[in-house]
Design a protein around this motif. Sequence first.
Motif, PDB file in Angstrom:
ATOM      1  N   UNK A   1       0.806  -1.214   0.000  1.00  0.00           N
ATOM      2  CA  UNK A   1       0.000   0.000   0.000  1.00  0.00           C
ATOM      3  C   UNK A   1       0.841   1.267   0.000  1.00  0.00           C
ATOM      4  N   UNK A   2       2.129   1.168   0.333  1.00  0.00           N
ATOM      5  CA  UNK A   2       2.961   2.352   0.385  1.00  0.00           C
ATOM      6  C   UNK A   2       2.932   3.082  -0.946  1.00  0.00           C
TER       7      UNK A   2
ATOM      8  N   UNK B   1      -0.110  13.558  -0.372  1.00  0.00           N
ATOM      9  CA  UNK B   1       0.477  14.889  -0.208  1.00  0.00           C
ATOM     10  C   UNK B   1       1.910  14.881  -0.724  1.00  0.00           C
ATOM     11  N   UNK B   2       2.303  15.973  -1.376  1.00  0.00           N
ATOM     12  CA  UNK B   2       3.647  16.112  -1.935  1.00  0.00           C
ATOM     13  C   UNK B   2       4.202  17.460  -1.489  1.00  0.00           C
ATOM     14  N   UNK B   3       5.420  17.465  -0.994  1.00  0.00           N
ATOM     15  CA  UNK B   3       6.031  18.735  -0.577  1.00  0.00           C
ATOM     16  C   UNK B   3       7.519  18.722  -0.877  1.00  0.00           C
ATOM     17  N   UNK B   4       8.037  19.880  -1.295  1.00  0.00           N
ATOM     18  CA  UNK B   4       9.466  20.039  -1.553  1.00  0.00           C
ATOM     19  C   UNK B   4      10.091  20.901  -0.488  1.00  0.00           C
TER      20      UNK B   4
ATOM     21  N   UNK C   1       0.129   8.872   4.183  1.00  0.00           N
ATOM     22  CA  UNK C   1       0.057   8.552   5.599  1.00  0.00           C
ATOM     23  C   UNK C   1       1.378   7.966   6.055  1.00  0.00           C
ATOM     24  N   UNK C   2       2.090   7.402   5.101  1.00  0.00           N
ATOM     25  CA  UNK C   2       3.439   6.903   5.334  1.00  0.00           C
ATOM     26  C   UNK C   2       4.337   7.558   4.291  1.00  0.00           C
ATOM     27  N   UNK C   3       5.352   8.277   4.718  1.00  0.00           N
ATOM     28  CA  UNK C   3       6.135   9.135   3.836  1.00  0.00           C
ATOM     29  C   UNK C   3       7.217   8.380   3.074  1.00  0.00           C
ATOM     30  N   UNK C   4       7.420   8.812   1.826  1.00  0.00           N
ATOM     31  CA  UNK C   4       8.541   8.374   1.000  1.00  0.00           C
ATOM     32  C   UNK C   4       9.333   9.619   0.636  1.00  0.00           C
ATOM     33  N   UNK C   5      10.637   9.579   0.838  1.00  0.00           N
ATOM     34  CA  UNK C   5      11.448  10.768   0.605  1.00  0.00           C
ATOM     35  C   UNK C   5      12.485  10.575  -0.480  1.00  0.00           C
ATOM     36  N   UNK C   6      12.686  11.612  -1.303  1.00  0.00           N
ATOM     37  CA  UNK C   6      13.741  11.638  -2.302  1.00  0.00           C
ATOM     38  C   UNK C   6      14.741  12.706  -1.903  1.00  0.00           C
TER      39      UNK C   6
END
Length: 471
Positions: free
Chosen positions: A24-25, A57-60, A98-103
Motif C-alpha cells: 500500500x505504500x 500529499x507532496x512537498x518540496x 500517511x506513510x512518507x517516501x522521501x527523495x
Amino acid sequence: MKRIINLSLGLLLFAVLSIWQTKADVRLATIFSDNMVLQQQSEVAVWGWARPNTNISVSGSWNKKSYSAKSDATGYWKVKIQTPAASYTPYTLTVSDGKAVGLKNILIGEVWLCSGQSNMEMPMKGYNNQPVEGGPDAIAYSQNKGIRCFTVKQVSTTIPQDDCEGTWDIAGPETTPNFTATGYFFGRLLNNALDVPVGLIHCSWGGSRIEAWMTPLSLKDIPGKEIPQTEADIKIPSQDPTVLYNGMLHPLIGFGIRGAIWYQGESNREEPIIYVKKFERMVHEWRNLWGLGEFPFYYCQIAPYNYGDRINSAYIREAQAKGMEITNTGMAVLMDADSPDCIHPPKKKEAGERLALWALANTYGMKKIHYRSPEVKSFETEGRVAVITFDYTGINGLTSYGKEIKNFMIAGANKHFYPAKAALTSDKVYLFSPYVSQPIAVRYCFDDTSATEIFTVEGNLPLSSFRTDNW
C-alpha cells in the motif's frame, strides 16, 4: 490448543496486514528518484501509485508547501508542484499517503529530453573501435554535481507503458562514460554558459526509425509499415511503428522539461519526402502530449557517410533542413564530421555544442551568439556565372580557410552537372564552368560523402549540402 490456534491466527493476520501495508505504500514513477533535476520556475508534474482513492500529499523542501491529490480507482495519482529558480542547493521531496517516501539530493535547473538513434545513443566511452573525439579527457574532467543524466532502459512493445527503468546519475569519471555523448556535450555547454544545473533525460535506440517514436494516431494517414498489434508482430524492435513510443517515451510524458534535442534520420534516408511529414507530425505530437506549448526542438542533420548503395543521403539532409519551417526548431549542421567511413562520427562535441548554441540563443536569449549555419538566400546568374547569396553568415561572413572550393556543381538546360570553379566573398559564391554557357541549377556536396568547405568566420558553423533545382 485454543490459545495456540488464536496465536496462529493472530500471526497470520499480522503477516497479511504487513504484506498489505508494504504494497500500500505510495510509489513514484521511476524517473522521480534521488539525484533528479526538476525544471526550474515551473509547475512540474509528479505522479505515481498508491492504494485506490487515497489522499496523497507532496512537498518540496524549497518551500515546504504541501500539494495534494487523490489516487483514482486504479491507484494512480498526479499532482503539480511549483519549483523555484535554479540552484545548486540539494533539496528533498516528500510524498505521503500517511506513510512518507522521501527523495534526496534534488537540484532545480534546466531539463532536456535527448532522443534519436545510435548517434544520440553513442556513449562518451564510444562504441567498439569507434571513439568519441576528446572523450577520455572530457570524462576525466567531468566531475560536476550540476550535470545529471537519466538513461531510459530500452523497451520495445505494442502496449504503452506506465513506467520505465533507469536511474539519475551525477556526472563524474565513473558515470559519464555511459552518458549520451551528444547529450553530455550539449548539457556541459549549457551548464557552463548559464551556471545552472542541467538534467538530461536520455531516451534513444540505435537504428530506430522515426515512426517508432510516434503514436498510431499520428501515423494513421501516413503510408508505411503496418503497426504491430501484438508482441509477436514486432519484427524489428527498434524500427516498427509506435513500439519505442510505447516502451520508452510514454512513461516520461508530462515530466517537466525545457525542450528536446534529436539526432536521427539515417534509418529513414530512403524516404526523404515522407520524412518531412513524419518529422513535423512527431514534433507537434510530442508538444501536444507534454502540454507545455511549442517547446524548443533542436536536432542534428545527419553527417556525410558512404552508405554503399544507390540511395543518395543528401536528399534526407535536404528533408531535415525543411524541419526548420516548424516553429521553434533549429538544426545543427554536421557536414564537417570528417567520418565518411564510419556512420558514428567521433565529433560528438561539435554535435552537442551546436545544439547548445541554438538553445543559448533562441531559448535563453543570448542573441549575440552566432548559432545558425549559413543558408541559401538567393540564386541569380550573371551571364555564364551563377551567383549564390547566403543568409545567416554572421558579422564577418564566410570562409574556406584559404582552401580551394571543389564541391560545387552547375548545370544548364540539359540537366547535366559539371564541376564548377568557385570564388567566395563575404556572403556570396560565384560559380563558373566552361561546359555550362547558361547556368540554371547549382548543387553543393549533394552526395553521400562530400564534406563542406565553407564555414562562418563567427562560430565556425558549416554550410549544409543543398541544391537549387527540384529534379
